[in-house]
Design a protein around this motif. Structure first.
Motif, short mmCIF file in Angstrom:
data_model
loop_
_atom_site.label_atom_id
_atom_site.label_comp_id
_atom_site.label_asym_id
_atom_site.label_seq_id
_atom_site.Cartn_x
_atom_site.Cartn_y
_atom_site.Cartn_z
N ILE A 77 0.84 -1.19 0.00
CA ILE A 77 0.00 0.00 0.00
C ILE A 77 0.88 1.25 0.00
O ILE A 77 1.76 1.41 0.86
CB ILE A 77 -0.94 0.03 1.23
N ASP B 154 -2.33 4.88 -3.38
CA ASP B 154 -3.41 3.91 -3.17
C ASP B 154 -4.42 4.44 -2.16
O ASP B 154 -5.63 4.24 -2.31
CB ASP B 154 -2.84 2.58 -2.69
N GLY C 188 -5.69 0.52 -5.46
CA GLY C 188 -5.88 0.35 -4.03
C GLY C 188 -6.87 -0.74 -3.67
O GLY C 188 -6.67 -1.49 -2.71
#
Length: 213
Positions: A87, A91, A117
């Motif tokens: 991540i 994202d 994401g």
């Protein structure tokens, strides 16, 4: 190779190689078999689904072994892709702009890398569910391991197994819907390639990395 085939190849970017696609489809097929046979074991009203594995006795015997196959293949897949699913700041911004995602306003979204994401969240959720299914499945695997554990542990494992199964089924349904919703995505897991236009539109950061443009 004729001119048309050369043009198609020139306009394509490889997204998955043959080994990755084969592994993906093994996971997908075993997941469907496990989902149906698992529902058959979950409630008497759905026991008719046990036909997938040849009836009740065979379902009880084969379900956990097929589960091991799915887990091992998914583990290989996860080891190959975890770096692409970390991540990042973009994202988080993408997830905050979910209304633009749903309404196809991709010009308002931050540049997306190989995965967006939502795909990354699904990836980590699947890892958690797979681990939960493996551990709880071992606890409730009668006549192999369940005799080792006290009854309260077995009952907790049954609940955890059902919860992880539910989350995984919902996640895979969303995954399939998204693949059908975004035209051109299915080809990535059948042919292994996507068009440059698809990559430029849906994953511009990844497109730039792959092409150098």
């Amino acid at each position: 190779m004729n001119n048309s085939e050369r043009d198609i190849k020139k306009d394509s970017i490889q997204r998955y190689n043959a080994k990755e696609r084969i592994n993906h489809w093994i996971v997908a097929i075993t997941f469907v078999i496990l989902a149906l046979s698992g529902l058959a074991l979950f409630h008497p009203a759905m026991f008719w689904l046990s036909f997938v594995l040849g009836g009740g006795p065979w379902t009880r015997i084969l379900h956990p072994f097929i589960g091991l196959v799915m887990f091992l293949c998914f583990a290989i897949l996860a080891l190959g892709f975890w770096r692409h699913n970390l991540i990042e700041k973009n994202d988080i911004a993408w997830l905050k702009s979910i209304r633009d995602v749903v309404n196809n306003r991709e010009e308002n979204l931050p540049p997306v890398g190989r995965y967006n994401g939502g795909q990354k969240l699904l990836f980590w959720m699947m890892i958690a569910c797979m681990i939960g299914l493996l551990l709880s499945g071992i606890v409730i695997w009668r006549a192999w391991f369940s005799w080792i554990f006290p009854i309260f542990v077995i009952r907790a494992a049954v609940v955890l197994h059902a919860l992880c199964s539910f989350l995984l089924i919902v996640g895979i349904v969303v995954h399939i819907y998204a693949a059908l919703w975004i035209k051109g995505t299915i080809g990535a897991m059948t042919r292994g390639t996507v068009s440059r236009a698809w990559a430029r539109k849906h994953h511009p950061a990844w497109y730039r990395k792959m092409t150098g443009e």
